[in-house]
Design an enzyme around this catalytic site. Structure first.
Site, PDB file in Angstrom:
ATOM      1  N   LYS A 146      28.711  10.187  13.321  1.00  0.00           N
ATOM      2  CA  LYS A 146      29.038  10.919  13.505  1.00  0.00           C
ATOM      3  C   LYS A 146      28.552  12.636  13.225  1.00  0.00           C
ATOM      4  O   LYS A 146      27.914  13.926  13.690  1.00  0.00           O
ATOM      5  CB  LYS A 146      30.375  10.671  14.388  1.00  0.00           C
ATOM      6  CG  LYS A 146      30.306   9.631  15.749  1.00  0.00           C
ATOM      7  CD  LYS A 146      29.154  10.280  16.678  1.00  0.00           C
ATOM      8  CE  LYS A 146      29.427   9.150  17.700  1.00  0.00           C
ATOM      9  NZ  LYS A 146      27.740   9.102  18.729  1.00  0.00           N
ATOM     10  N   SER A 158      32.952  13.200  18.218  1.00  0.00           N
ATOM     11  CA  SER A 158      34.172  12.312  18.104  1.00  0.00           C
ATOM     12  C   SER A 158      35.484  12.798  17.041  1.00  0.00           C
ATOM     13  O   SER A 158      34.993  12.948  16.029  1.00  0.00           O
ATOM     14  CB  SER A 158      33.719  10.425  17.961  1.00  0.00           C
ATOM     15  OG  SER A 158      35.033   9.797  17.018  1.00  0.00           O
ATOM     16  N   TYR A 188      29.613   4.683  11.080  1.00  0.00           N
ATOM     17  CA  TYR A 188      29.860   5.398  12.421  1.00  0.00           C
ATOM     18  C   TYR A 188      30.358   6.647  12.240  1.00  0.00           C
ATOM     19  O   TYR A 188      29.590   7.099  13.218  1.00  0.00           O
ATOM     20  CB  TYR A 188      31.153   4.274  13.586  1.00  0.00           C
ATOM     21  CG  TYR A 188      31.393   5.059  15.311  1.00  0.00           C
ATOM     22  CD1 TYR A 188      30.372   5.247  15.602  1.00  0.00           C
ATOM     23  CD2 TYR A 188      32.403   5.506  14.786  1.00  0.00           C
ATOM     24  CE1 TYR A 188      30.080   5.699  16.866  1.00  0.00           C
ATOM     25  CE2 TYR A 188      32.640   6.438  16.165  1.00  0.00           C
ATOM     26  CZ  TYR A 188      31.980   6.592  16.901  1.00  0.00           C
ATOM     27  OH  TYR A 188      31.899   7.420  18.351  1.00  0.00           O
TER      28      TYR A 188
END
Ligand code: NAD
Ligand code: UD1
Length: 336
Positions: free
Chosen positions: A152, A124, A148
Site C-alpha cells: 500500500k 489503507s 501487505y
C-alpha cells in the site's frame, strides 16, 4: 464520467459501482474473480437495473488492460484490485508484490498509453503502522508492519513520484479505516473465503451459526474496556467517498492522500453488543491473548475528507450491524 473499477466485483468495488451509478456515472468493472464471485454481477443488476459492462481479466495483463481502454472512453480509474490478507502477505510476499505493486504499475502504464491520467487508489490506514498518536491525520508518519502494508505504501509513493514526473496526472490515495456493513437490500456484502480474519465478518458467521464463538484477541489493552478500538466505516459511506474523490479529480488536485473514516473509535465489545442488538442473537465469546501485529487503537481524523471532498460519513454503528445482519442472514453461505 465513465469510470473503470479494477476489482469491481469485490466487496468495496461492488458497493462503489452502485454509488457511482446512483450519482449518474457509467461504470466498467474488471476483475479476475480471485476473491469474488460472478454472482455479484447479477445482484448488481438487480439493485441498479443496469447490466454491468464487465471484463474478466487480471490487472497484471497489459494486453487485457489495453483492450478495455481501447474500446471505451475511460475518464478515470478506481484501482481496488489487489490481494488484501495480512497473514497471507507474510506467507506469500511475492504474490502481494506481483499483484499489489506490479499490477498497479501495469495499470498506470496502460492508463498512460491511453491518456487516462486520473486515478483513485485503495490505500489503507495500515500505512500508519501502530501509531498511537490519535486521531490519525494524513501527515502522520507512515510505517510498515507487514508486506501487505508495504504494497500500500509503495503504491502511494509510486503515485507521488508519477505526479512529480508529469503534472498531467491526478491521483488520490484513499486511506480506508475499517470498512464494514453491506447494501441495505441484503443482496451484496462481504463474503470472505475460509476463516474470516476480520472482526465483523467473524461475528456475523457466529451469529448465523457457522462458527461456535468469537475469540476476542486481548482484553488487556489500555482502552476503556480493554479490547481493541477501531474506526469502523459503513461500506456505503466509503463508496460515496469514492464518488466524491473521483469527481474531485476534475479539479486537477495533483497527488493527495485522504483518510476515509468516521473519526470515532468502537471497541470489540461495543461491536459485539451492537451486533447482538441488530440480530437478537447472543454472541458467545472467548478471550485469547493479543493477536501479533495488532495495536490498541486506531481512528481517523476525518476532517480533510470533509474539507477537500465535501464528504463525511453519516451512517451509524447500528446501521452497519443491521445491514451486515440482513446480508448474512439472507445469505448464510455468502454468494454460494
Ligand atoms: P476484495 O478482495 O473483496 O476485492 C478485491 C477484488 O479484486 C476481488 O474481487 C478480487 O477478485 C480482485 N482482484 C484481486 N487481485 C486481482 C488481480 N490481480 N487482477 C484482477 N482482479 C483482482 O477486497 P476489498 O475489501 O473490496 O478491498 C478492495 C481494495 O481496498 C484492496 O486493494 C484492499 O487492499 C483495499 N483495502 C481494503 C480494506 C478492507 O478492510 N476491506 C481496508 C483497506 C484497504
Ligand atoms: C485489519 C488488518 C489491517 C487492515 C484492516 C482493514 C490484520 C492484522 N490487520 O486490521 O492491515 O488494514 O484490517 O480493515 O489483519 N478481533 C478480535 N477477534 C477476531 C478478529 C478481530 O478480537 O476474530 C479484534 C482485533 O484484535 C482488533 C479488532 O477486532 O482489535 C479489529 O480487527 P480487524 O477487523 O482484523 O481489523 P484491524 O485489526 O484493524
Amino acid at each position: 464520467m465513465r469510470i473503470l473499477l479494477t476489482g469491481g466485483t469485490g466487496y468495496i468495488g461492488s458497493h462503489t459501482a452502485i454509488a457511482l451509478i446512483e450519482a449518474g456515472h457509467q461504470v466498467t468493472l474488471l476483475d479476475n474473480f480471485s476473491n469474488s464471485k460472478p454472482a455479484v454481477l447479477d445482484r448488481l443488476r438487480e439493485i441498479t437495473g443496469v447490466t454491468m459492462d464487465f471484463f474478466e481479466a487480471d490487472v497484471t495483463d497489459e494486453d487485457a488492460l489495453d483492450a478495455v481502454m481501447a474500446d471505451r472512453s475511460i475518464d478515470a480509474v478506481i484501482h481496488f484490485a489487489a490481494p488484501k490478507a495480512v497473514g497471507e502477505s507474510i506467507a506469500r510476499p511475492l504474490h502481494y508484490f506481483e499483484n499489489g505493486v506490479g499490477g498497479t504499475v501495469k495499470l498506470l502504464r496502460a492508463m498512460d498509453r491511453h491518456a487516462v491520467r486520473n486515478v483513485v487508489y485503495s490505500s489503507s490506514a495500515t500505512v500508519y503502522g501502530l501509531s498511537e498518536d490519535l486521531p490519525l491525520t494524513e501527515d502522520a508518519p507512515t510505517s510498515v508492519i507487514n508486506p501487505y502494508g508495504r504494497t500500500k505504501l509503495m503504491c502511494e509513493q509510486i503515485l507521488g513520484d508519477l505526479f512529480a514526473s508529469d503534472s498531467s496526472w491526478n491521483a488520490i490515495a484513499l486511506r480506508y479505516f475499517n470498512p464494514v456493513g453491506a447494501h441495505p437490500s441484503g443482496l451484496i456484502g462481504e463474503d470472505p473465503q475460509g476463516v474470516p480474519a476480520n472482526l465483523v465478518p467473524f461475528i456475523a458467521q457466529v451469529a448465523v451459526g457457522r462458527r461456535p464463538a468469537l475469540t476476542i484477541f486481548g482484553d488487556d489493552y489500555p482502552t476503556p474496556d480493554g479490547t481493541g478500538v477501531r474506526d469502523y466505516i459503513h461500506v456505503l459511506d466509503l463508496a460515496e467517498g469514492h464518488v466524491a474523490a473521483v469527481e474531485h479529480l476534475a479539479n486537477k488536485p495533483g497527488y493527495d492522500t485522504i483518510n476515509l473514516g468516521t473519526g470515532q473509535g468502537v471497541s470489540v465489545r461495543e461491536m459485539v453488543e451492537a451486533f447482538e442488538r441488530a440480530s437478537g442473537v447472543a454472541i458467545p465469546i472467548e478471550v485469547a491473548p493479543r493477536r501479533p501485529g495488532d495495536g490498541p487503537a486506531s481512528w481517523a481524523d476525518a476532517t480533510k475528507a470533509a474539507r477537500v471532498l465535501g464528504w463525511t460519513a453519516t451512517r451509524t454503528l447500528d446501521q452497519m450491524t443491521a445491514d451486515v445482519w440482513r446480508w448474512q442472514s439472507h445469505n448464510p453461505n455468502g454468494y454460494d
